[in-house]
Design an enzyme around this catalytic site. Structure first.
Site, PDB file in Angstrom:
ATOM      1  N   CYS A 118     -21.248  58.113  -9.781  1.00  0.00           N
ATOM      2  CA  CYS A 118     -21.203  59.470 -10.327  1.00  0.00           C
ATOM      3  C   CYS A 118     -19.980  60.263  -9.858  1.00  0.00           C
ATOM      4  O   CYS A 118     -18.878  59.948 -10.271  1.00  0.00           O
ATOM      5  CB  CYS A 118     -22.519  60.180 -10.018  1.00  0.00           C
ATOM      6  SG  CYS A 118     -22.853  61.495 -11.205  1.00  0.00           S
ATOM      7  N   HIS A 172     -27.536  56.732 -10.931  1.00  0.00           N
ATOM      8  CA  HIS A 172     -28.058  56.866  -9.574  1.00  0.00           C
ATOM      9  C   HIS A 172     -29.554  56.967  -9.647  1.00  0.00           C
ATOM     10  O   HIS A 172     -30.145  56.574 -10.659  1.00  0.00           O
ATOM     11  CB  HIS A 172     -27.423  58.045  -8.831  1.00  0.00           C
ATOM     12  CG  HIS A 172     -27.294  59.295  -9.624  1.00  0.00           C
ATOM     13  ND1 HIS A 172     -28.362  60.029 -10.025  1.00  0.00           N
ATOM     14  CD2 HIS A 172     -26.197  59.923 -10.100  1.00  0.00           C
ATOM     15  CE1 HIS A 172     -27.925  61.087 -10.693  1.00  0.00           C
ATOM     16  NE2 HIS A 172     -26.615  61.047 -10.769  1.00  0.00           N
TER      17      HIS A 172
HETATM   18  N1  GLN Z   1     -19.852  66.929 -10.397  1.00  0.00           N
HETATM   19  C1  GLN Z   1     -19.791  65.862 -11.346  1.00  0.00           C
HETATM   20  C2  GLN Z   1     -20.239  66.261 -12.743  1.00  0.00           C
HETATM   21  O1  GLN Z   1     -21.086  67.111 -12.890  1.00  0.00           O
HETATM   22  C3  GLN Z   1     -20.596  64.671 -10.820  1.00  0.00           C
HETATM   23  C4  GLN Z   1     -22.035  64.992 -10.660  1.00  0.00           C
HETATM   24  C5  GLN Z   1     -22.775  63.972  -9.848  1.00  0.00           C
HETATM   25  O2  GLN Z   1     -22.239  63.279  -8.991  1.00  0.00           O
HETATM   26  N2  GLN Z   1     -24.070  63.930 -10.107  1.00  0.00           N
HETATM   27  O3  GLN Z   1     -19.737  65.712 -13.704  1.00  0.00           O
END
Ligand code: GLN
Length: 248
Positions: free
Chosen positions: A95, A195
């Site tokens: 992510c 995840h």
């Molecule tokens: N901040 C990033 C987004 O919103 C990744 C989010 C995350 O790692 N869940 O795209």
């Protein structure tokens, strides 16, 4: 005795959605098989020796956390990360960590520079966050398998020329909700939006990473002893079913 030497990058900042569960899961699967396990971390301002770690892990993070680590990642870890990969180490980025593998993450007028070690870039476009259960079909060389998990990202990721997605979206959004691609694979480097945490729901991927990491250290791929995976198999099947109920 075989040993898995894990390095986690920014465990304090990049750990949302129980990404730490991935690390615990790797440790247990090694210990249950009598494989040694050592775990190190590199946080803000800390470099690392690329020869001392066979599996590098970076988890998810909110935009705020990514901002906090991105410049540091490039300044203090980029060279070592690239050297570890060139030397055969495996890596998993999830992510927010996945987004930082690419050249950039653009949001509003802001541009966060990424590591630039995988051919991808991410853009926060207008539109809702891409959230929900997701399943993808993946082939890492031993036939098609399913990865199932949960995604929650505002950024849309696009794979640039020459890049290969980790998998094909079966259910859910994937990289950008449009092109049916999810994640990236570049040799032993895997990046994904999944995840939940990812590895306990997909024990086969945990074992694939363990095998690749040990192969790097020992020069040949180990035969991993099968474990009693009834609980893991049920979690995998449950995650696949949850994704099948997702509409996109
Ligand atoms: N901040 C990033 C987004 O919103 C990744 C989010 C995350 O790692 N869940 O795209």
């Amino acid at each position: 005795m075989a040993e898995l030497r894990l390095l986690t990058l920014y465990p304090e900042q990049m750990n949302i959605y129980a990404d730490r569960g991935n690390v615990i899961f790797l440790e247990r699967r090694c210990r249950w098989r009598g494989i040694g396990f050592s775990s190190a971390a590199a946080g803000i301002g800390e470099g690392f020796d690329p020869d001392e770690h066979d599996l590098i892990y970076i988890g998810g993070g909110q935009d705020r956390d990514q901002r906090m680590v991105a410049a540091d990642l490039v300044a203090t870890k980029r060279v070592a990360f690239a050297a570890a990969l060139a030397g055969g180490a495996a890596a998993l980025a999830v992510c927010g960590g996945y987004q930082l593998l690419g050249t950039s993450y653009e949001l509003g007028g802001e541009r966060i520079e990424g590591l630039g070690i995988a051919p991808l870039h991410t853009v926060r476009e207008p539109g809702p966050r891409l959230t929900g259960n997701v399943s993808i079909e993946v082939d890492l060389g031993s036939g098609p398998r399913i990865l199932a998990g949960f995604e929650n990202h505002g950024g849309r990721t696009y794979i640039d020329a020459g890049g290969v997605p980790l998998g094909r979206v079966l259910h859910g959004h994937g990289n950008n909700g449009r092109d049916g691609r999810e994640g990236i694979v570049l040799g032993n480097l895997l990046g994904t939006y999944l995840h939940g945490p990812l590895l306990p729901k997909n024990a086969w991927l945990a074992d694939e990473l363990i095998a690749r990491a040990i192969a790097r250290r020992e020069g040949r791929r180990p035969e991993l002893r099968p474990l009693d995976d009834r609980i893991e198999d049920a979690a995998h099947a449950g995650a696949i079913r949850a994704a099948e109920r997702t509409r996109a």
